[in-house]
Scaffold this active site. Structure first.
Site, PDB file in Angstrom:
ATOM      1  N   ARG A   1       0.860  -1.177   0.000  1.00 46.16           N
ATOM      2  CA  ARG A   1       0.000   0.000   0.000  1.00 46.16           C
ATOM      3  C   ARG A   1       0.901   1.233   0.000  1.00 46.16           C
ATOM      4  O   ARG A   1       1.967   1.240   0.616  1.00 46.16           O
ATOM      5  CB  ARG A   1      -0.896   0.033   1.242  1.00 46.16           C
ATOM      6  CG  ARG A   1      -2.076  -0.940   1.184  1.00 46.16           C
ATOM      7  CD  ARG A   1      -3.105  -0.539   0.130  1.00 46.16           C
ATOM      8  NE  ARG A   1      -4.270  -1.414   0.090  1.00 46.16           N
ATOM      9  CZ  ARG A   1      -4.425  -2.449  -0.741  1.00 46.16           C
ATOM     10  NH1 ARG A   1      -3.477  -2.761  -1.622  1.00 46.16           N
ATOM     11  NH2 ARG A   1      -5.540  -3.166  -0.719  1.00 46.16           N
TER      12      ARG A   1
ATOM     13  N   GLU B   1      -3.520   7.879  -4.540  1.00 39.35           N
ATOM     14  CA  GLU B   1      -3.706   7.262  -5.852  1.00 39.35           C
ATOM     15  C   GLU B   1      -4.904   7.935  -6.518  1.00 39.35           C
ATOM     16  O   GLU B   1      -5.942   8.053  -5.867  1.00 39.35           O
ATOM     17  CB  GLU B   1      -3.957   5.759  -5.716  1.00 39.35           C
ATOM     18  CG  GLU B   1      -2.717   5.031  -5.257  1.00 39.35           C
ATOM     19  CD  GLU B   1      -2.914   3.525  -5.092  1.00 39.35           C
ATOM     20  OE1 GLU B   1      -4.023   3.028  -5.388  1.00 39.35           O
ATOM     21  OE2 GLU B   1      -1.958   2.867  -4.666  1.00 39.35           O
TER      22      GLU B   1
ATOM     23  N   HIS C   1      -1.224   0.796  -9.701  1.00 38.76           N
ATOM     24  CA  HIS C   1      -1.848  -0.206  -8.817  1.00 38.76           C
ATOM     25  C   HIS C   1      -2.452  -1.353  -9.652  1.00 38.76           C
ATOM     26  O   HIS C   1      -3.667  -1.609  -9.589  1.00 38.76           O
ATOM     27  CB  HIS C   1      -2.904   0.438  -7.914  1.00 38.76           C
ATOM     28  CG  HIS C   1      -3.175  -0.350  -6.663  1.00 38.76           C
ATOM     29  ND1 HIS C   1      -3.558   0.213  -5.475  1.00 38.76           N
ATOM     30  CD2 HIS C   1      -3.134  -1.687  -6.429  1.00 38.76           C
ATOM     31  CE1 HIS C   1      -3.744  -0.726  -4.564  1.00 38.76           C
ATOM     32  NE2 HIS C   1      -3.488  -1.901  -5.129  1.00 38.76           N
TER      33      HIS C   1
HETATM   34  C1  DGY Z   1      -5.609  -5.936  -3.207  1.00 38.12           C
HETATM   35  O1  DGY Z   1      -6.367  -6.841  -3.571  1.00 38.12           O
HETATM   36  O2  DGY Z   1      -5.512  -5.588  -2.034  1.00 38.12           O
HETATM   37  C2  DGY Z   1      -4.771  -5.289  -4.255  1.00 38.12           C
HETATM   38  O3  DGY Z   1      -4.122  -4.171  -3.812  1.00 38.12           O
HETATM   39  C3  DGY Z   1      -5.564  -4.996  -5.514  1.00 38.12           C
HETATM   40  O4  DGY Z   1      -5.770  -6.194  -6.122  1.00 38.12           O
END
Ligand code: DGY
Length: 326
Positions: free
Chosen positions: A238, A267, A286
């Site tokens: 993240r 983001e 992402h």
């Molecule tokens: C998640 O699933 O947490 C990812 O960041 C996106 O697929």
């Protein structure tokens, strides 16, 4: 009998959407951009279920706006830092997520970023397009080797382990720091006692931790100072696990060799972010889980979690099983 009413905050892949539509009376947010908080508060009113994305914040205010009929929240992601889970738990609402199925796609992409940053792939491509490629040159765009290099994994859960498996194919030495992890037999990866030790030894550092108050800005100036000057940082977890101001300074001053980020804070990353001016920083939007099959599977699992919750059954993947009281 009327179908349960659900709000789906984005058009997910048809494999999952068809399941949702078969079982539910579904309203699907049609736009490319997520609904605003105000719109979401409006849309959830009176719903029996909510299928949401990592871009939607789910908290007490939203759950109360939905009303007492809300039976389930299904997150179309493995990470669930967008949801204040205790707010759902106290209301007895199970929260679903999509673990496991995106492990390989995410590990593949972490490895792609690692290689691209180490071998300067995006920089090389810009070099060609800018007409700077004059001849074969013994000294241009030199990068780092993988064989014999040490990869340090911060977090050794499913995705960290999958990255370790890929690294052994490149004959890398793999170490990890994760006080909660049990060693995995057959994986050529060894634990280290501290993050400092991991940073001292690693030529590549890849982040595989969830976002929590403890991991917020885990990668700060102190962390970056402890990395080797040839080291590459990869983040597919993240965005706010990394303090981007500190990272910018470390990359600009060549304190570390390069970074590759699939996730940023915020983001999307604003176009005036100084990180976008750096040659030694790769930014992706992402997309680590964005393979055709993985996104189809995520949609199906998110739909199954939603439908199970609506039927009063245990969710296939529930992040707050305490709601079941056993
Ligand atoms: C998640 O699933 O947490 C990812 O960041 C996106 O697929």
């Amino acid at each position: 009998m009327s179908k349960p009413k659900v709000f789906v905050t984005r058009a997910i892949r048809d494999h999952g959407l068809d399941l949702v539509k078969e079982f539910c009376d579904a309203e699907i947010w049609p736009d490319e951009l997520p609904p605003s908080c105000e719109v979401l508060l409006e849309k959830v009113r009176g719903m029996d279920g909510l299928l949401c994305m990592l871009t939607d914040r789910i908290d007490a205010e939203l759950l109360d706006a939905a009303g007492p009929g809300l039976k389930v929240v299904s997150n179309h992601a493995v990470g669930f830092d967008n949801i204040v889970v205790p707010d759902a738990t106290v209301r007895g609402i199970p929260v679903g997520n999509t673990p496991g199925i995106l492990t390989d796609a995410t590990a593949d992409f972490a490895f792609a970023l690692l290689m691209a940053a180490a071998r300067r792939v995006t920089e090389a491509e810009r070099y060609v397009r800018a007409g700077q490629w004059k001849t074969w040159d013994p000294s241009i765009l030199l990068g780092s080797d993988f064989v014999g290099a040490t990869l340090g994994l911060v977090g050794f859960g499913r995705i960290g382990r999958a990255v370790a498996r890929r690294a052994s194919g490149f004959e890398m030495r793999v170490i990890y720091f994760d006080p909660g992890a049990s060693p995995e037999l057959g994986l050529n990866a060894g634990p280290v006692d501290s993050l400092d030790e991991l940073l001292r030894q690693s030529d590549f550092v890849s982040l595989h931790v969830p976002l929590t108050p403890e991991t917020h800005h885990l990668v700060n100036a102190d962390f970056l100072n402890k990395m080797k000057s040839n080291a590459v940082l990869v983040n597919t977890s993240r965005g706010s696990v990394v303090d981007q101001d500190a990272l910018f300074a470390a990359l600009k001053n060549k304190q570390i060799f390069a970074a590759a980020l699939d996730v940023t804070d915020p983001e999307p990353l604003p176009l005036d972010s100084p990180l976008l001016r750096l040659e030694n920083c790769i930014i992706a939007p992402h997309i680590a889980s964005a393979s055709e099959k993985t996104r189809n599977d995520m949609a199906v699992l998110a739909a199954k979690n939603l439908i199970a919750g609506l039927k009063g059954e245990r969710l296939p993947h529930c992040v707050n099983p305490e709601v079941y009281g056993h």
